[in-house]
Design a protein around this motif. Sequence first.
Motif, PDB file in Angstrom:
ATOM      1  N   HIS A 182     -13.055   6.815   2.224  1.00 39.55           N
ATOM      2  CA  HIS A 182     -11.616   7.115   2.275  1.00 39.55           C
ATOM      3  C   HIS A 182     -11.438   8.636   2.292  1.00 39.55           C
ATOM      4  O   HIS A 182     -12.100   9.358   1.550  1.00 39.55           O
TER       5      HIS A 182
ATOM      6  N   ASP B  87      -5.485  -2.499   4.529  1.00 37.90           N
ATOM      7  CA  ASP B  87      -6.488  -2.811   3.521  1.00 37.90           C
ATOM      8  C   ASP B  87      -6.237  -4.182   2.893  1.00 37.90           C
ATOM      9  O   ASP B  87      -5.095  -4.650   2.808  1.00 37.90           O
TER      10      ASP B  87
ATOM     11  N   GLY C 231     -15.015   5.177  -3.351  1.00 42.55           N
ATOM     12  CA  GLY C 231     -14.168   5.601  -2.246  1.00 42.55           C
ATOM     13  C   GLY C 231     -14.489   5.007  -0.902  1.00 42.55           C
ATOM     14  O   GLY C 231     -13.605   4.804  -0.080  1.00 42.55           O
TER      15      GLY C 231
ATOM     16  N   ASP D   2       0.816  -1.209   0.000  1.00 45.27           N
ATOM     17  CA  ASP D   2       0.000   0.000   0.000  1.00 45.27           C
ATOM     18  C   ASP D   2       0.853   1.264   0.000  1.00 45.27           C
ATOM     19  O   ASP D   2       0.543   2.241  -0.680  1.00 45.27           O
TER      20      ASP D   2
ATOM     21  N   SER E 140      -9.382  10.667   1.044  1.00 46.45           N
ATOM     22  CA  SER E 140      -9.030  11.302  -0.230  1.00 46.45           C
ATOM     23  C   SER E 140     -10.129  11.164  -1.275  1.00 46.45           C
ATOM     24  O   SER E 140     -10.227  11.984  -2.189  1.00 46.45           O
TER      25      SER E 140
ATOM     26  N   ASN F 229      -8.369   1.196  -4.568  1.00 47.33           N
ATOM     27  CA  ASN F 229      -7.799   2.493  -4.224  1.00 47.33           C
ATOM     28  C   ASN F 229      -6.818   2.977  -5.289  1.00 47.33           C
ATOM     29  O   ASN F 229      -6.705   4.180  -5.533  1.00 47.33           O
TER      30      ASN F 229
ATOM     31  N   ARG G 220      -9.059  -4.198  -1.941  1.00 45.57           N
ATOM     32  CA  ARG G 220      -9.283  -2.786  -1.634  1.00 45.57           C
ATOM     33  C   ARG G 220      -8.106  -1.939  -2.116  1.00 45.57           C
ATOM     34  O   ARG G 220      -8.301  -0.808  -2.579  1.00 45.57           O
TER      35      ARG G 220
ATOM     36  N   TYR H 149       0.974   4.171  -2.981  1.00 44.34           N
ATOM     37  CA  TYR H 149       0.673   5.585  -2.727  1.00 44.34           C
ATOM     38  C   TYR H 149       1.860   6.464  -3.109  1.00 44.34           C
ATOM     39  O   TYR H 149       1.711   7.448  -3.852  1.00 44.34           O
TER      40      TYR H 149
END
Length: 479
Positions: A321, A282, A318, A241, A323, A290, A286, A245
């Motif tokens: 979430h 997550d 989302g 994750d 964001s 994302n 998921r 990101y």
Amino acid sequence: MANRLPENPSLDHLKNEAKQLLRGVRAGEIRALATAGGWYPGELSDLRLAGAQLVVARKYGFTSWSQLRAHLTMVSEFARRPHEVGPSSDPATEFLRLACLTYGELALASSEAAARLLAARPEVAGASVWTMAAVGDAAGVARAVAADPASAQAYGGPFSWEPLLYLTYSRVAQADAVGTARILLRAGADPNAGYLPEGQGPPFTALTGALGGGELGQPPHPQDLELARVLLEAGADANDDRALYNRGLLGDDTGYLRLLLRFGLGRGDGGPWAARLGRVQDSPARMLENAVLAVALRGRARRMRCLLAHGAPADARGDGHPSFLDHTALELALLGGHAEVARLLADAGASGSLRGLDVAEAAIMRGERGQVEQLLSADHELAERLLTRRRDLIIKAAEYGRVPAVRLACALGFDVNARLPSTALHKAARAGDLPMVRALVELGADRSLRDFDYDATPLEWAQSAGQAEVVKFLGHPTE
């Protein structure tokens, strides 16, 4: 919805929280009663300390106090704060501190300082298995692990990391990074090696270090994809994750995505970190959703094509979430004015529509002054609501490279120097978007403002990201 554990979670702190909750319930405090009532299965009149501890555990997403205790035991093993480590008088320790990304400082400035130290003290490179890993000395590491096989997994150096982390997070010149990684992995190094920043997930793994990225545009490893492939082939879980990101904030390249998708992104059980973190992390499915949402949010057309071609869900939502809120991927693309990404999603069967303030924001992001004026004439309070509730709009417009949108936002009264926690100029400087930087300065952007996260100016963000043209421009205030 469960709350997130505080940074550097402490069992003593959580015990005190349970005691305070119990006192509050017995005193009839409204807030304590509401908290306990939401998580305690019995009558609050029967609440005792064990019950208060159960409430605290459930509040943070754990089924029992014992499960929370076990989580904190795991956290104590993997928690690290490398960005808080100060200078050392020991040259080898200081070299490692400067050579590696810590996601809390300006990477290029630190690695350049590390290179200068190494030039002045070349013996530092061979001081330990950790320094040899940082400089990619495959032969030296081979000798070290042959003499002491346990050294391939040994914690040490300024950050108490394993050698593989110093290798993948180092940004000084390395002789043979890939060869060194293979030697360490054959000797028993964990391909999923990583740490929990501030005791929080998701982890920073060896894969995260190789791929780089993040808020300050930390540079990827010079051999990022080859190094990542070696880690994945050795068993690193592709459902990373933090890597998704951080790298997702850089450009629109797809090499890292294709690699992660090939090695199981969105599938499987999430690997050892999922086992350690449980519901705190997550699920792989998921994470893939994302990834679709993040690409839609930022309008990365090449990445969206890549994700959709590999079966990623076009209808991702989302689900609260911070964001993405409850938007679908299509809605995020429309909201950002990303027409091409919106078409890709619609063609793939995605659904969604904009309402309320979102319609006005999307028009601003597209730079459609006429439509904005029509909306304003139909609703005289619209401008005030936008300025109050969408304060970050100008920052997003700068991040997406929308000069017309930035000009339109300024004309509507948006603050070009809003810091949430960085300014529009910070975002444009990191991206190396010189036309946007020039436009923002022309509109009154303050070059001296420091962001609230890293206490750095836009110039320093540009320097960290290696954006030479922007550095030159911002370095000359009269230009």
